[in-house]
Write an enzyme that holds these catalytic residues in place. Structure first.
Site, short mmCIF file in Angstrom:
data_model
loop_
_atom_site.label_atom_id
_atom_site.label_comp_id
_atom_site.label_asym_id
_atom_site.label_seq_id
_atom_site.Cartn_x
_atom_site.Cartn_y
_atom_site.Cartn_z
N GLU A 340 0.84 -1.20 0.00
CA GLU A 340 0.00 0.00 0.00
C GLU A 340 0.88 1.26 0.00
O GLU A 340 0.48 2.31 -0.48
CB GLU A 340 -0.96 0.02 1.21
CG GLU A 340 -2.16 0.94 1.00
CD GLU A 340 -3.19 0.88 2.13
OE1 GLU A 340 -2.85 1.21 3.28
OE2 GLU A 340 -4.35 0.51 1.86
N HIS A 371 5.96 -27.51 3.13
CA HIS A 371 5.12 -28.62 2.67
C HIS A 371 4.05 -28.13 1.71
O HIS A 371 3.03 -28.79 1.52
CB HIS A 371 4.50 -29.32 3.88
CG HIS A 371 5.57 -29.86 4.78
ND1 HIS A 371 6.13 -31.11 4.62
CD2 HIS A 371 6.24 -29.29 5.81
CE1 HIS A 371 7.08 -31.29 5.52
NE2 HIS A 371 7.15 -30.19 6.26
O1 F6P Z 1 -8.77 1.59 2.29
C1 F6P Z 1 -7.46 1.68 2.74
C2 F6P Z 1 -7.39 2.25 4.11
O2 F6P Z 1 -7.58 3.62 4.06
C3 F6P Z 1 -6.08 1.90 4.77
O3 F6P Z 1 -5.06 2.72 4.39
C4 F6P Z 1 -6.46 1.99 6.21
O4 F6P Z 1 -5.52 1.38 7.04
C5 F6P Z 1 -7.79 1.28 6.18
O5 F6P Z 1 -8.38 1.70 4.97
C6 F6P Z 1 -8.70 1.54 7.32
O6 F6P Z 1 -9.00 2.89 7.45
P1 F6P Z 1 -9.66 3.47 8.76
O7 F6P Z 1 -8.70 3.23 9.88
O8 F6P Z 1 -9.88 4.92 8.49
O9 F6P Z 1 -10.95 2.74 8.99
#
Ligand code: F6P
Length: 534
Positions: A340, A371
């Site tokens: 990411e 395995h």
């Molecule tokens: O969709 C990606 C993301 O924005 C991540 O970068 C982040 O860790 C996750 O969603 C959760 O986001 P939040 O903590 O705002 O719910």
């Protein structure tokens, strides 16, 4: 920028790693980097001294020292969102002030850490209880960085657990929350709604389901739901009392957030002192990263190996193979951290990158993978650099023979990858069982090309401090790779389009809206769902 390195790659194309060891008896002592007692052994790669020097030169040409200072200083490195990148401040336990827009952020960070500890102690010793008595189980509801870090760290620190059992629900698939909640007592469970934005659809859907489950089951949602977020207005709107809300700032990226309140389930499981040891391990790695010379700098050498194997050698994936069962969630955690962060197509300037920025990260705990997919790693035609992790000592003193076997297996794998087995050796092993053409045929199936690169990150034992060192090292690796490629490692626009389309598809999947604006495949799949839904 990589021309020189491509030259070294071409020069080394016929060199075997075993030849490098033969030419330099001290190779294992030289091709390594150490931070505290964590050792990164990269001697089983095809790097020689000139190639390593060329890699190290990238640090200066990418102005790494300047960029590193900018990150720790709180400059807005996340230029598409206009944010600083200061997760290091969360573990700056005895460092100096850290300023954002002229204000020191450390007092608020330390206050929040203390508030977490007060809350966690009260839950752990039963003073903050549920409607049915002391809290026995904690369910963290979050996704991505609000799930993977605390889930990984909680599993990693199992020997230190002396608090309530911790569970993690992330997927919007109702199966996840249903299976998790089914065995739990709604009156003795604490729910943590962990979401930086407090808008993530999966998390908010699961949070509402959990709240209804708690209310219907005789629990007290006001007392038994806590939140971790950067959006206090939204946690209040959800009905969570301020005293059970732990905030952090937007300059902590989701995938870098385990060090702060997102780490609350870890703290509940292991206690405040062990959680602080985890932070101190990370802080020790920060100090090392900021002070060690490039060649001795563990995160820098980890990153340069990433560049060498992916950008220069062109290996599209990297396997992360912890020979440490409690790190079995590390590959998934690193998938988010690395992919990411650095799975980007453009540079900071917006220009297209001349080469892919990040490899596919995958893996599983050893010895299980042996395995399963190791067949391909050893004999498949694509080369997969392997990153082994290994503790010198386990926690199960009464099962020390297990750990000896684990160590032997880990070392055997990196040795086998490097040495391989040629046709003559394969033939010699089976010559008493087969003759002539069948001997030849059988032997060819038993050839291992060898010369496959691997590195080993080895540490004394998986303690909270060591875990902090390891995770911080990986974070800095991502930073260094991003800095060398001049990309923004701290945004994630690539996840947005799918979210937008999912929102638009909601009413279509509900059957409330026609699918005619969609492509033929999507229309047919929606049709199938509508027909088969009872
Ligand atoms: O969709 C990606 C993301 O924005 C991540 O970068 C982040 O860790 C996750 O969603 C959760 O986001 P939040 O903590 O705002 O719910």
């Amino acid at each position: 920028m990589f021309d020189d390195l491509h030259g070294h790659h071409a020069r080394l194309s016929e060199t075997r790693i075993t030849d490098l060891f033969a030419a330099d008896p001290r190779r294992a002592q030289v091709f390594r980097a150490q931070a505290g007692d964590v050792l990164f052994d990269y001697s089983k790669t095809c790097l020689d001294a000139p190639a390593r020097a060329a890699l190290l030169a990238l640090c200066d040409s990418a102005r790494l020292a300047e960029k590193r200072a900018a990150m720790f200083r709180g400059d807005r490195l996340n230029s598409t969102e206009g944010r600083a990148v200061l997760h290091t401040a969360l573990r700056n336990l005895d460092g100096g002030p850290v300023e954002v827009d002229g204000a020191d952020v450390m007092p608020a960070i330390l206050d929040t850490l203390s508030a977490m500890e007060v809350f966690s102690d009260a839950v752990r010793d039963g003073r903050h209880d549920g409607a049915g008595g002391a809290i026995t189980d904690v369910v963290n509801i979050g996704i991505g960085g609000s799930d993977l870090g605390p889930a990984m760290a909680t599993a990693a620190l199992a020997p230190y657990h002396d608090g309530p059992r911790c569970h993690f629900v992330s997927n919007v698939d109702g199966a996840h929350i249903a299976d998790t909640l089914r065995p739990l007592d709604p009156a003795r469970t604490l729910i943590i709604v962990a979401s930086k934005t407090f808008t993530t659809i999966e998390t908010m859907t699961n949070a509402r389901t959990a709240r209804a489950w708690m209310r219907d089951g005789g629990g007290d949602p006001v007392r038994q739901i806590a939140a971790v977020s950067t959006a206090p207005d939204k946690t209040t709107a959800f009905g969570i009392p301020d005293t059970q809300v732990f905030g952090f700032a937007d300059w902590v990226g989701g995938r870098y957030s385990v060090w702060g309140p997102i780490g609350l389930p870890v703290m509940l499981a292991v206690g405040g002192a062990a959680f602080r040891a985890f932070l101190r391990g990370a802080q020790a790695m920060d100090v090392h990263f900021q002070s060690a010379g490039w060649a001795d700098n563990l995160p820098v050498m980890l990153a340069l190996h990433g560049i060498w194997h992916h950008q220069i050698c062109g290996y599209p994936t990297r396997a992360v193979l912890p020979y440490d069962q409690r790190l079995n969630q590390l590959p998934a955690y690193l998938q988010q951290l690395e992919m990411e962060s650095n799975g980007k197509g453009v540079a900071v300037t917006g220009e297209a990158l001349p080469q892919p920025a990040g490899p596919v990260i995958w893996g599983a705990a050893g010895t299980n993978g042996q395995h399963a997919f190791y067949q391909l790693i050893h004999q498949g035609q694509q080369v997969i650099p392997c990153e082994f992790l290994l503790a010198a000592q386990g926690h199960e003193d009464d099962l020390a023979h297990h750990h000896r076997l684990l160590v032997a297996n880990c070392l055997a794998q990196s040795e086998a990858l490097m040495r391989g087995q040629d046709l003559a050796a394969a033939r010699a092993k089976i010559q008493d069982r087969y003759d002539d053409a069948e001997l030849e045929r059988q032997a060819r199936h038993r050839v291992f090309p060898g010369n496959r690169p691997s590195t080993t990150l080895i540490y004394p034992q998986l303690t909270p401090f060591t875990l902090g060192q390891i995770i911080a090292a990986y974070e800095h690796r991502v930073f260094v790779e991003g800095a060398i490629m001049n990309i923004n490692s701290y945004d994630q626009w690539g996840v947005e389009l799918g979210k937008e389309l999912a929102t638009a598809l909601g009413p279509i999947v509900d059957g409330a809206q026609d699918a005619k604006t969609k492509d033929g495949s999507t229309r047919a799949l929606v049709d199938y769902v509508l027909k088969h839904r009872s």
